[in-house]
Design a protein around this motif. Sequence first.
Motif, short mmCIF file in Angstrom:
data_model
loop_
_atom_site.label_atom_id
_atom_site.label_comp_id
_atom_site.label_asym_id
_atom_site.label_seq_id
_atom_site.Cartn_x
_atom_site.Cartn_y
_atom_site.Cartn_z
N LEU A 48 0.83 -1.21 0.00
CA LEU A 48 0.00 0.00 0.00
C LEU A 48 0.86 1.26 0.00
CD1 LEU A 48 -2.55 -1.28 2.67
CD2 LEU A 48 -3.02 -0.99 0.22
N GLY A 49 2.17 1.07 -0.10
CA GLY A 49 3.07 2.21 -0.15
C GLY A 49 3.40 2.79 1.22
N TYR A 50 3.25 1.99 2.26
CA TYR A 50 3.52 2.46 3.62
C TYR A 50 4.60 1.62 4.28
CZ TYR A 50 -0.35 5.75 3.69
OH TYR A 50 -1.17 6.81 3.43
N ASP A 51 5.20 2.22 5.28
CA ASP A 51 6.20 1.57 6.09
C ASP A 51 5.74 1.66 7.55
OD1 ASP A 51 9.16 0.70 5.82
OD2 ASP A 51 9.08 1.96 7.62
N VAL A 52 6.17 0.72 8.38
CA VAL A 52 5.78 0.76 9.80
C VAL A 52 6.07 2.13 10.42
CG1 VAL A 52 6.43 -0.11 12.08
CG2 VAL A 52 5.89 -1.72 10.25
N ALA A 53 7.19 2.72 10.02
CA ALA A 53 7.60 4.01 10.60
C ALA A 53 6.63 5.14 10.25
CB ALA A 53 9.00 4.36 10.13
N ASP A 54 5.79 4.95 9.21
CA ASP A 54 4.83 5.98 8.80
C ASP A 54 3.58 6.03 9.68
OD1 ASP A 54 6.47 6.44 6.58
OD2 ASP A 54 5.37 4.97 5.35
#
Length: 328
Positions: A48-54
Amino acid sequence: MERIPLGNTVFEGRNNAYLIPGDRPTLVDVGVATDAVRQDLHDGLDALGYDVADIDAIVLTHWHADHTGLAGEIQAESDADVYVHEDDAALVAGDEDALAEERRISERRFEEWGIPEEPLDELTTFLGGHEELRGDTVDVTPVTDGDRIAAGDDELEVVHLPGHAAGLSAYAFDGDEGREAFVGDAILPKYTPNVGGADLRVDRPLATYLDSLDRLVDLDFARAWPGHRDVIDDPAGRARVIADHHRERTERVLSVLDEHGPADAWTVSAHLFGDLSNIHILHGPGEAFAHLDHLVEAGVVEQDGTEYALADADAEASELVAVPETKR
Ligand SMILES: [Zn+2]
Ligand SMILES: [Zn+2]
């Protein structure tokens, strides 16, 4: 809003996490703390274009490890705020006193239910083996019914629906089909969520849960996004089906007591569910207990120590478990 399916099958079957993208990227539930589920969640976010840090916020429907396990480590990496109902907050935080209290209540109940030594050993081993699934401790922000939490580009409204767990809360939002909600294990598409064994802290578990089903019928959400499996297109209808299932089960409990009573919760469970293993050693007698307790409260069953006996042979299940009417 995006669903991220998680492969966990430890408890009620494959879990869901949900991502609400936008200004404040938010996760609803996070899955159990295992390598496989961590991978599923990371892959899902990545796609989905996300990272945990986001992630800026995590909202949790209830304290069970299959919904909360990864919250602590995601928070450590992202500094996300983690929200959960105040009744479940201490357990999610990993508070030692709250965990010890939950264990004390469990041990007392297992004795009251009359679980024999062998299945009790199996259950204790099962539960002990799953403790690490709870994951790291969490810095929790407690919420309560009616609170609003900024999520994505909008907000979520806390709807407290206790029963399966004391703090179980749905989170309502304006969706594509109208007012929709993330419901955790309040209602599930295929199974009837366990009541009585899933959170031993809940007083009057069946009545508490039936009130929550009533509320779901009243709220009449356009869609519900459950903690396990697929979207529920008619949440009010599903709540009625589950209430009817409990009416039927009450009928069975009454006939078990009629034929085999007086009996303890374990024996009633054996008549209802047969032989049980792993988590079902908890959920079976827990469910039987929830019904027996409801019948005692209604005055149609008498309790003497651990034994329950039918006091009113004319008791009608339909008068003891009301199936709510729909508005439509
Ligand atoms: Zn649960
Ligand atoms: Zn669950």
